[in-house]
Design an enzyme around this catalytic site. Sequence first.
Site, short mmCIF file in Angstrom:
data_model
loop_
_atom_site.label_atom_id
_atom_site.label_comp_id
_atom_site.label_asym_id
_atom_site.label_seq_id
_atom_site.Cartn_x
_atom_site.Cartn_y
_atom_site.Cartn_z
N CYS A 42 1.26 -1.30 0.17
CA CYS A 42 -0.19 0.40 0.03
C CYS A 42 1.01 1.29 0.07
O CYS A 42 1.93 0.66 0.51
CB CYS A 42 -1.25 -0.35 1.90
SG CYS A 42 -0.15 0.15 2.64
N CYS A 84 2.40 2.55 2.98
CA CYS A 84 2.92 1.52 4.07
C CYS A 84 3.88 2.28 2.81
O CYS A 84 5.64 2.12 3.97
CB CYS A 84 3.15 0.11 2.99
SG CYS A 84 1.44 -0.70 4.23
N ASP A 98 1.58 24.24 -34.15
CA ASP A 98 2.30 24.81 -35.23
C ASP A 98 2.26 24.11 -37.04
O ASP A 98 1.44 23.91 -36.71
CB ASP A 98 4.04 24.18 -35.26
CG ASP A 98 5.38 24.58 -36.14
OD1 ASP A 98 5.72 25.82 -36.25
OD2 ASP A 98 5.94 23.75 -36.49
#
Length: 734
Positions: A11, A14, A433
Amino acid sequence: MIEYRVKGLSCGNCARTLEEEIRRLDYGESATLSFASGKLKLDERVPLERVRQILGSDRAYLAEPSEGAEPSGSGASPAAAQTLPLAQKRDGEQMRDRGEHGDEHGHAHGDEHEHAHAQGSKRLIAILGVSAAIYAAALIMDGSVPSLLAVGCYLTAAALSGYGTFYKGVKNLLRLKFNIDTLMTIALVGAVSIGEWKEATLVAILFGVNELLEGLGMEKARRSMEKLLSVAPKQALKLEDGAETLVPVAALQIGDTVVVKPGEKIPSDGSIVFGRSSVNEAAITGESLPLEKGPGDSVYGGSLNNEGVIRVRIARAYKDSSLARILHLVEEAQETRTPTELFIDRFAKYYTPLIMIVAALVALVPPLLLDGNWTKWLYQGLAVLIVGCPCALILSSPIAILSGIARSARHGVLVKGGVHLEQLGKLDTLAFDKTGTLTKGEPHVEETVIYEEPRFFSAAGAIERASSHPLAKAIMKEVERSGIAPLEADGIRAVPGRGAVADCGEETYWLGNESLIEHFAIPERVREQIERLKQNGLTVVLVADRVDVLGLFGIADEIREESASVLSALRREGIRRTVMLTGDHAKTADKVARAVGIDEAFGNLLPEDKVAMVKSLAAQGAVGMIGDGINDAPALASARLGIAMGKGTDSAIETADVVLMQDHLGKLPEAIRLARRVNRTIRFNIAVSLGLKLAALLLTLPGWLTLWFAILSDMGATVFVTLVSLTILIERKA
């Protein structure tokens, strides 16, 4: 810094806790641990045994390299040399080249640790299965056997499934650190202390299942990214003095010739010198249809040769090849964190202590002030602690971001980080462009107006012969067609956005647009011809000496077939305004804009003018700039999001935040659609994770919240947001 792969991270919270612990080690101040990519970056002096112990407390471990990494050299510590980190990334170094022995070693260790990770998951599943079986047996026996026996079964099941959480939670409590494990440990101890054996055991088992599913979901996203990064060729068949030798790709040098057989990958960028075949460039450009290639055609490293045997002359070392750049960008993209993720991290930091305060209030206020039952409200307070676990909230973003980056890269769209993916999904204005972006960038001289023929061609050739600009190539073709030899230039000076000036003996020549010719007044007869060429939509290039115009080139650039359809698709994706910014004259700009459906066109712009226009547009909305030339790089850098064409210049690609690896805009609408989907998914995940917690917390008002419902709501939210995020990887078959 040395980089390691860490397996088994379950996790985000963690991972953050582990990172903080590693930073407290000697020389660990600069350590970073990415939950998304599973990479740990360390100073090479950090004691690795201590790092292993810290990771082991969360069931994570350092993995051996998946590719041929080496010890970091003279400065490497023995520990670092023994563990063979995944990749050594010194400052400024882009990628570690891959070698033959490294590949064999990497595959062996990669397979070994994938097996170890799978075994770890199976072991956890077995522990949870045994715990569930003991829990079920205790439920069946409860009431028919001595209560101590049933309680013993409950405690055994809780200890098996929750010992890891309990160990980490106690350690955090002693350090006054409040995170998910702390919340769960307090809840488990509290439930046991008031005699809620059944629910305490069920909470421990369900939390273990939650962590398992959370880890599997993140691993799925990581494996998708690792699969993407595994396309690099490892070896090449080098042809030297008529003999073929198998060598590591890293050993190839510019000018080497390699033999590529059917079904093999081209080792690095180069050109075909012998043979014909169809080549699949999907790994680089995302285009699924193979292209027919023959002698003289350029090829990308990592492309798949389909049928014929070809020989390729290497033009770039592998580390400088298109594929290496792609893999480097994708790897780096995993390390960045979006504003949403950073906000969630800050929120979670204060959210967990806040939940503990709320839980304490729920447990204490009703009994103390409202004469409530102590056991009942202590139970409700423990349930609030469990509801407060921020697992689902923390997972709301990283899996979705990682999935979005991986899927984009599969289609040849490189997003250099989660923050850029998030911005791509927020764009409402796009500035383009013209040359090489909306047009093919392969101009040709359509008409010439010549006043002094010999010097017109010879001066033009002197100035343009060394230039790689598309207009220069078109002019040189016309010079060669004339048969007139170019003059020798003593010195050439570029004038950005205008043209160039060259000294040829005692004479000086100017080549460029009208703004370059300032040293004399352009005659009226010449102005009339300039206006006529412009009216025909041609780009005009003048050639002049000190006193007069020698002639004019009228240059045309073909509009890309897909430009108009791409502009229509972009509007459907929510782009409300499109603008073209070009150094070409206004009439040509207007003609191209009308042909492709651009809202506004601005011509005669120098690079600094493009920057000013982008900043002006940014004040009115979220603007992205798309270009491919060196003169576009400043505008790309100044936009909220810079998008470069992959076959454009290196400076544009390095400056841009998103790179389209094709030579067209066809993938842009799809990339924006995917980015918007990722943003929607993250917002939805956050709403679901917070909404379910709020609903569960409201159940405390009448006293209806139970421990098992609290953990089930948290686990349900976590699994739900994980699955929703992983759907981003799913592609519908056409």
